[in-house]
Design a protein around this motif. Sequence first.
Motif, PDB file in Angstrom:
ATOM      1  N   GLU A 359       0.836  -1.200   0.000  1.00  0.00           N
ATOM      2  CA  GLU A 359       0.000   0.000   0.000  1.00  0.00           C
ATOM      3  C   GLU A 359       0.872   1.251   0.000  1.00  0.00           C
ATOM      4  O   GLU A 359       1.805   1.364   0.789  1.00  0.00           O
ATOM      5  N   VAL A 372      -1.708   0.925  -5.146  1.00  0.00           N
ATOM      6  CA  VAL A 372      -1.260  -0.395  -4.722  1.00  0.00           C
ATOM      7  C   VAL A 372      -0.184  -0.891  -5.687  1.00  0.00           C
ATOM      8  O   VAL A 372      -0.384  -0.906  -6.905  1.00  0.00           O
ATOM      9  N   ASP A 374       1.171  -4.047  -6.707  1.00  0.00           N
ATOM     10  CA  ASP A 374       0.810  -5.460  -6.623  1.00  0.00           C
ATOM     11  C   ASP A 374       1.967  -6.292  -7.194  1.00  0.00           C
ATOM     12  O   ASP A 374       2.016  -6.610  -8.385  1.00  0.00           O
ATOM     13  N   PRO A 383      -6.697   0.438  -5.058  1.00  0.00           N
ATOM     14  CA  PRO A 383      -6.993  -0.571  -4.039  1.00  0.00           C
ATOM     15  C   PRO A 383      -8.370  -1.198  -4.239  1.00  0.00           C
ATOM     16  O   PRO A 383      -9.282  -0.598  -4.815  1.00  0.00           O
ATOM     17  N   ILE A 384      -8.516  -2.416  -3.760  1.00  0.00           N
ATOM     18  CA  ILE A 384      -9.791  -3.123  -3.732  1.00  0.00           C
ATOM     19  C   ILE A 384     -10.468  -2.795  -2.402  1.00  0.00           C
ATOM     20  O   ILE A 384      -9.802  -2.697  -1.363  1.00  0.00           O
ATOM     21  N   ASP A 386     -11.758  -2.785   1.194  1.00  0.00           N
ATOM     22  CA  ASP A 386     -11.420  -3.592   2.380  1.00  0.00           C
ATOM     23  C   ASP A 386     -10.155  -4.440   2.194  1.00  0.00           C
ATOM     24  O   ASP A 386      -9.938  -5.419   2.918  1.00  0.00           O
ATOM     25  N   GLU A 387      -9.311  -4.076   1.250  1.00  0.00           N
ATOM     26  CA  GLU A 387      -8.078  -4.820   1.020  1.00  0.00           C
ATOM     27  C   GLU A 387      -7.113  -4.643   2.192  1.00  0.00           C
ATOM     28  O   GLU A 387      -6.953  -3.545   2.725  1.00  0.00           O
ATOM     29  N   LYS A 388      -6.477  -5.717   2.607  1.00  0.00           N
ATOM     30  CA  LYS A 388      -5.502  -5.691   3.694  1.00  0.00           C
ATOM     31  C   LYS A 388      -4.087  -5.812   3.110  1.00  0.00           C
ATOM     32  O   LYS A 388      -3.883  -6.450   2.079  1.00  0.00           O
TER      33      LYS A 388
END
Length: 520
Positions: A359, A372, A374, A383-384, A386-388
Motif C-alpha cells: 500500500e 497499490v 501489486d 486498491p480493492i 477492504d483490502e488488507k
Amino acid sequence: MQVTSVGHAGFRVDTKAGSILCDPWVNPAYFASWFPFPDNSTLDWDALGDCDYLYVSHLHADHFDPKNLREHVNKDAVVLLPDFPVPDLRRELEKAGFHRFFETTDSVKHRVSGPKGDLDVMIIALRAPADGPIGDSGLVVDDGETVCFNMNDARPVDLDVVHADFGQVDVHMLQYSGAIWYPMVYDMPARAKEAFGIQKRQRQMDRCRQYIAQVGARWVIPSAGPPCFLDPELRHLNDDSGDPANIFPDQVVFLEQMRAHGHDGGLLMIPGSTAEFTGSQLDSLRHPMSDDEVQAIFTTGKADYIADYAERMAPVLAAAKASWARAAGEPLLEPLRAVFEPIMIQSDQICDGIGYPVELRLNGRDHHETVVLDFPKRAVREPIPDEKFRYGFEIAPELVRTVVRDNEPDWVNTIFLSTRFAAWRVGGYNEYLYTFFKCLTDERIAYADGWFAEAHDDTASIALDGWEIQRRCPHLKADLSKFGVVEGTTLTCNLHGWQWNLENGRCLTSKGHELRCRKL
C-alpha cells in the motif's frame, strides 16, 4: 601523512605523493533532511578541492554531492573509481565534469603513479544490492610511511585482505552512528519504538567496535555521522538530550564507549581539524577552534548550536522545499504505473521475494490517493475495497512527484533516508522490498535480480557457543565467526543485526534466508 576532516564522512588525505579528497559533502541531502554535523559550510572548499585525486565511496547523497564537486573540486583530479557492478557512479562523476579515472579492481592493491610520486591504494567494493545504491566501498591508502583505512559507512565482510597487503593499519575512519529511518518512521507503540531504538543504537556501536578490533589500528576517527536535522518537523531526531533510544549518537558518545572498552586511540575531529601522522605516531591534532569550544558543540551547548545552525540554514532549507514538484489534484496512479511496472516485469526474484501487494498512501494538504504496488501480479493499481496489506507507506505527494519528475532511480537514496514518510508492516523486514525501490533502472534491477538468483555458499561450518552453524551469513555472506553472537537459541549477525532461531534455522528478521545449524 596529514588527515583533515571536511565533515561527516569527508576527509582530505595529504601525502608527499599527492592529496586525496574523499566524500566531500556540504549541501543538504535527502529532501533537505540531512545537514552535516558539525557545520562545514564555511570551510575553504576551493582550497580543499585543489586536490590530485578524488574518491567518492558511493552514490548516497551524504557522500556524493554533485553541486560541491562541480563548483569547487579540480576537474583534472584523478578519480579513484570503485569496482561496482553498474557504472552509475562513473556516469554521475562525468556529468559533474571529471574525465580522468583510475579504475580499480575490488580488494586489489594498486600503485597509483603521479608527478609527485607513488601511492599504494586499495578500494574494497561492496556490491550486494543492500550496499548503498548498488555499491559502497572503503579506501586504503599507503604513502610508504602511514597506512590509512577510510571505511566511511561501508560494511566489509572480510578484512583479512587489508592486513595481507598492507600489514599494520595506522589510522581507521568508520561509521558508528545511525544512517537509517528505523525505527522512527514506523507505526508502532511508543514503548516498542523506544526499545527498538535502544537496541539499534547499541548494535550499531557494537558493530563499529568489532570492526575496530578486526582492523587493529592505533588511531580511530569516528565519522560518517550523525547527520543533523534542521527542519523544525525533524528536529526531534537529533540526539541533543541524552536519549538512550536515539539512533544518532555523536562522536563524543562513541569515544566514551571506546574508552569504556579499553581503547584510548579515539580522535575527535570536526570540519577543519587536522591530524599529522608518522606511521602509528600521532604528531599533532589541531582544531579550528579551542578544545573547550569543540567539546561544547557536543555537550553543554549542543542544543543551542543546532538552533543557531538551523537559523543560518533556514534560507537553504526554504529554497530546497521550493524546488519540490507540486501539482495539486493530479492523480499519481498512471505516472507510478509507468515507473514501476516495467521494473516489476523484469524482476522475478525480487517481486516473488516481496510476495504481497504493498500500500502506498499519498496524503498531503490537498491530495489524497492510495496506489497499490501489486508485486505478485507485477501491476500498479487502485486498491480493492477492504483490502488488507502486509507492507505500507505514507508519503507526501510532492515528494513522489519530485522523484518521478527527476527520473530518480533510487527512492531509498531520496525519500526513505529523508525520514519524511511513515511505514508499517506485519512481520519482519523485507529486504527485497527496499532493494526494489533502489533499483528503478533496467541495469540495476537486472543486476539485483541476478544477485538474488545466485546460490549462497553455505558449505563451510563453524562452532559457536555450542552450536554448529554455516560460516557465511545467509543475508550478505558475513563471516559469522567474527560477527555472530549467540544468546540462548538466537543467533545475531552484528553486521546488519539480522537474527535466526537456532532451533529451526528460521530467519527472525526477514522472509527466507534460512540458516543451516544444529546443536552440538
